[in-house]
Motif scaffolding. Structure first.
Motif, PDB file in Angstrom:
ATOM      1  N   MET B 228      76.539  17.350  29.827  1.00 23.36           N
ATOM      2  CA  MET B 228      75.597  16.530  28.394  1.00 23.36           C
ATOM      3  C   MET B 228      75.848  16.591  27.180  1.00 23.36           C
ATOM      4  O   MET B 228      75.943  15.784  26.639  1.00 23.36           O
ATOM      5  CB  MET B 228      73.721  17.475  28.350  1.00 23.36           C
ATOM      6  N   LEU B 244      66.496  11.823  27.625  1.00 21.26           N
ATOM      7  CA  LEU B 244      68.149  13.958  27.292  1.00 21.26           C
ATOM      8  C   LEU B 244      67.480  13.665  26.144  1.00 21.26           C
ATOM      9  O   LEU B 244      66.906  12.567  25.329  1.00 21.26           O
ATOM     10  CB  LEU B 244      68.670  13.867  27.954  1.00 21.26           C
ATOM     11  N   ASN B 245      66.871  15.325  25.410  1.00 17.25           N
ATOM     12  CA  ASN B 245      66.988  14.788  23.505  1.00 17.25           C
ATOM     13  C   ASN B 245      68.237  15.102  23.222  1.00 17.25           C
ATOM     14  O   ASN B 245      68.346  16.777  23.609  1.00 17.25           O
ATOM     15  CB  ASN B 245      66.336  15.841  23.376  1.00 17.25           C
ATOM     16  N   PRO B 248      68.464  19.031  20.834  1.00 18.62           N
ATOM     17  CA  PRO B 248      68.751  20.273  20.955  1.00 18.62           C
ATOM     18  C   PRO B 248      69.957  21.005  21.682  1.00 18.62           C
ATOM     19  O   PRO B 248      70.814  21.865  21.614  1.00 18.62           O
ATOM     20  CB  PRO B 248      67.134  20.405  22.053  1.00 18.62           C
ATOM     21  N   TYR B 249      69.563  19.869  22.701  1.00 17.63           N
ATOM     22  CA  TYR B 249      72.044  20.132  22.578  1.00 17.63           C
ATOM     23  C   TYR B 249      72.549  20.208  21.927  1.00 17.63           C
ATOM     24  O   TYR B 249      73.766  21.480  22.243  1.00 17.63           O
ATOM     25  CB  TYR B 249      72.216  19.177  23.564  1.00 17.63           C
ATOM     26  N   ALA B 252      72.513  23.637  20.106  1.00 18.49           N
ATOM     27  CA  ALA B 252      72.469  24.364  21.022  1.00 18.49           C
ATOM     28  C   ALA B 252      74.717  24.815  21.138  1.00 18.49           C
ATOM     29  O   ALA B 252      74.465  25.664  20.746  1.00 18.49           O
ATOM     30  CB  ALA B 252      72.711  25.018  22.640  1.00 18.49           C
TER      31      ALA B 252
END
Lengths: 251, 398
Positions: B228, B244-245, B248-249, B252
């Protein structure tokens, strides 16, 4: 009541009224085409449906829920997938990885922290992605870098990625723009096949009348930001208002 | 093995072997020879190799995978160092709680900075992180003096409470950092003929932690999460329209790499219990960018190589001075000797940055994939050559 209900949608860019009171209803499990001359507001309308633009007035309901104020990924998770005019794929990833990402999105939602999980343990994802590549006739290209494929293949992959999410509504923005005749016909065949095999509603924006008339069951003609007519392809062909919009007043 | 494929496992084994045998590998020249100054096998430098390796591995998780170029990662390094030193001051001289606190605090700090900075991408993101790091530097340097001790830097004193330890040792000096009693500075010296190999407890602790950090980064690279992150770098539009957002990925990844930096900072303080604001300066942030690009962005081993390369140059080239040069070129006629020394002078000693700059330009121009690409090219050439050799040998037989 259609799966997609657009009511009185208006959008203004500065002094330009791009859309004015658009009403549109797309019935479930049909192919609905939106056509119109350049600048008619087709792309603006599409962008209002997927959350890229927020209309100034009106409402957009998908399956009884409003999409307005939601971000593109939220709207996508509701069941609307979009194919772009120029194929948008993950160019630096392999074809297989491209296909796995929508499978993850379908299973895990918009975010999941699977940082040290092993890809080998994701058997369901791998199987689903492989089956989808098989469906798209791309199984032999699975290890290829997706950016090195031809435009027709990229388009095919992009459509496959959208289908892997099992959307209820598939939006296509001029899917055959810039394609050779043979590629265009392949795309038409692919879309026909999708239509036959799946429970899916397709809304398509297209310039190419050959594509429009070979696929669609309903056609909406848009001109200067407002819908002129909505009818079956047969009736649209000879409609005087449509001719006028496309060829100008004098025709 | 360990959930890795064959290729990654062998890479991990090679790196583990290099780390474990570094005291031998980095000490190839006998200590009485003229080349002894090129030896890098002393504890202080070896510790720096692995600590900056950790820093660069973490940075690469953000920059190599998502493409977000942070210009403020030294802030996390500094925060980690301060946290660790405070732990030594308040709790005990054991390094474990200090390192743990360093990771936690820098992680929280990264959540804060990442949350704001990741609202923008590209150059704006870089500038935001740079601004945050400079703010942190200035806070540490002057405003937060009670916590950071300003420009003097945070040091241990005899008056520190150290609840679980002792404020001062029996002989009245400040206690040293340790791992459950094993002093970090304790070094075993093995003398083999003219060679002296040093095995330092602190180095091995850092080395083992680096191996763990390296293993974790391989797992992240190969995980769905890593995929991702690469998708974010490749095409954010498609990611958004695939439900998919990205945020937040990316956050992180930012926090993970911030925690790596904090870990590196904590280890630095564990080896030498002091922390200064200069660790947070923008030059330090720039250094880790150089390390990653020099080694090979987005590759597993690249950042470690880059970190080692830069630290080696910093410590070895900067030690060469004019006297050493005169020794080397003493075989030349006097005038010529002076001239050659005059020519080389700007590139050594304090001028090592100039040498590094030239090397960096050469690598980026001719090896855009960094040192890793260089290695790949060489191995391909060797392979091709051995293929040619076997072909050449078989042809006459036909």
């Amino acid at each position: 009541m259609g799966i997609l209900e657009v009511k009185d949608v208006g959008k203004r860019f500065g002094g330009l009224q791009a859309l004015g009171d658009v009403n549109l209803s797309v019935a479930e499990n049909t192919v609905h085409a939106i056509i119109g001359p350049n600048g008619a507001g087709k792309s603006t309308l599409l962008n209002c449906l997927v959350g890229k633009l927020i209309p100034d007035t009106g409402s957009v309901m998908f399956d009884g829920q409003s999409v307005l104020g939601r971000t593109p990924f939220e709207i996508n998770q509701m069941g609307i997938s979009r194919v772009f005019q120029t194929p948008e794929i993950f160019g630096e990833l392999s074809v297989m990885e491209n296909m796995m990402i929508p499978c993850f999105a379908k299973r895990d939602g918009s975010f999941r922290m699977h940082a040290i999980e092993n890809m080998h343990n994701e058997k369901d994802i791998v199987e689903k992605a492989e089956a989808m590549l098989e469906d798209m006739n791309m199984a032999d290209k699975r290890h290829m870098h997706s950016s090195s494929m031809s435009r027709g293949d990229k388009r095919r992959l992009e459509i496959g990625m959208c289908l892997a999410q099992e959307p209820r509504l598939l939006l296509l923005d001029e899917p055959t723009a810039g394609m050779a005749r043979a590629d265009t016909n392949n795309t038409i065949d692919l879309l026909k096949q999708i239509k036959e095999e799946r429970d899916i509603t397709i809304a398509i924006i297209e310039h190419d009348m050959h594509v429009v008339f070979s696929l669609s069951e309903r056609i909406t003609v848009l001109a200067q930001g407002t819908p002129l007519v909505e009818d079956t392809p047969e009736n649209i062909k000879g409609h005087p208002k449509v001719r006028e919009a496309y060829l100008g007043e004098s025709a | 093995m360990l959930g890795l494929n064959k290729k990654d496992t062998s890479l991990l084994v090679i790196v583990a072997a290099l780390v474990m045998f570094a005291p031998f590998i980095l000490n190839p020249f006998p200590s009485d020879s003229g080349l002894a100054q090129f030896n890098a096998g002393y504890p202080d430098l070896m510790q720096r190799f692995v600590i900056f390796g950790i820093f660069a591995i973490g940075f690469n998780i953000l920059f190599g995978l998502t493409g977000y170029l942070s210009f403020g990662h030294a802030a996390f390094l500094g925060v980690g160092s301060y946290s660790a030193v405070w732990m030594f001051k308040l709790l005990s001289m054991n390094v474990i709680p200090a390192i743990a606190l360093a990771i936690v605090v820098s992680g929280l700090f990264a959540v804060l900075i990442g949350f704001v900075s990741l609202r923008r991408s590209g150059i704006y993101f870089s500038i935001l992180t740079l601004a945050f790091a400079q703010m942190s530097f200035n806070l540490a340097y002057s405003v937060l003096t009670p916590i950071t001790n300003g420009e003097t830097g945070l040091q241990l004193t005899l008056n520190d409470p150290r609840i679980l330890g002792e404020s001062a040792t029996a002989d009245g000096s400040i206690p040293v950092t340790s791992l459950f009693g094993l002093e970090m500075r304790s070094t075993y010296e093995m003398v083999v003929g003219p060679w002296a190999f040093q095995f330092n407890a602190g180095y091995y602790l850092c080395g083992i932690i680096m191996l763990l950090a390296f293993y974790l980064s391989i797992r992240i690279f190969r995980s769905p999460f890593g995929m991702m992150l690469r998708a974010i770098k490749s095409n954010q539009t498609r990611l958004n329209y695939t439900g998919l957002n990205p945020r937040p990925y990316a956050l992180a990844a930012f926090v993970i790499s911030g925690m790596y930096a904090g870990l590196a900072g904590g280890l630095m303080a564990s080896m030498d219990p002091l922390a200064g604001a200069e660790r947070m300066q923008w030059t330090a942030s720039g250094e880790v960018v150089l390390m990653t690009i020099l080694g090979g962005t987005g590759t597993l081993i690249g950042p470690v190589l880059g970190a080692g390369f830069i630290k080696y140059f910093e410590n070895i080239f900067s030690k060469i001075n004019d006297t050493v040069l005169h020794n080397w070129f003493s075989f030349m006629p006097d005038g010529l000797e002076d001239f050659v020394v005059f020519l080389i002078h700007p590139f050594i000693g304090k001028g090592w940055h100039l040498t590094l700059g030239i090397l960096f330009m050469l690598v980026v121009t001719f090896l855009p994939g960094g040192l890793v690409e260089g290695g790949q090219r060489i191995s391909r050439m060797v392979k091709k050559k051995s293929d040619d050799d076997t072909n050449a040998k078989t042809t006459p037989a036909e």
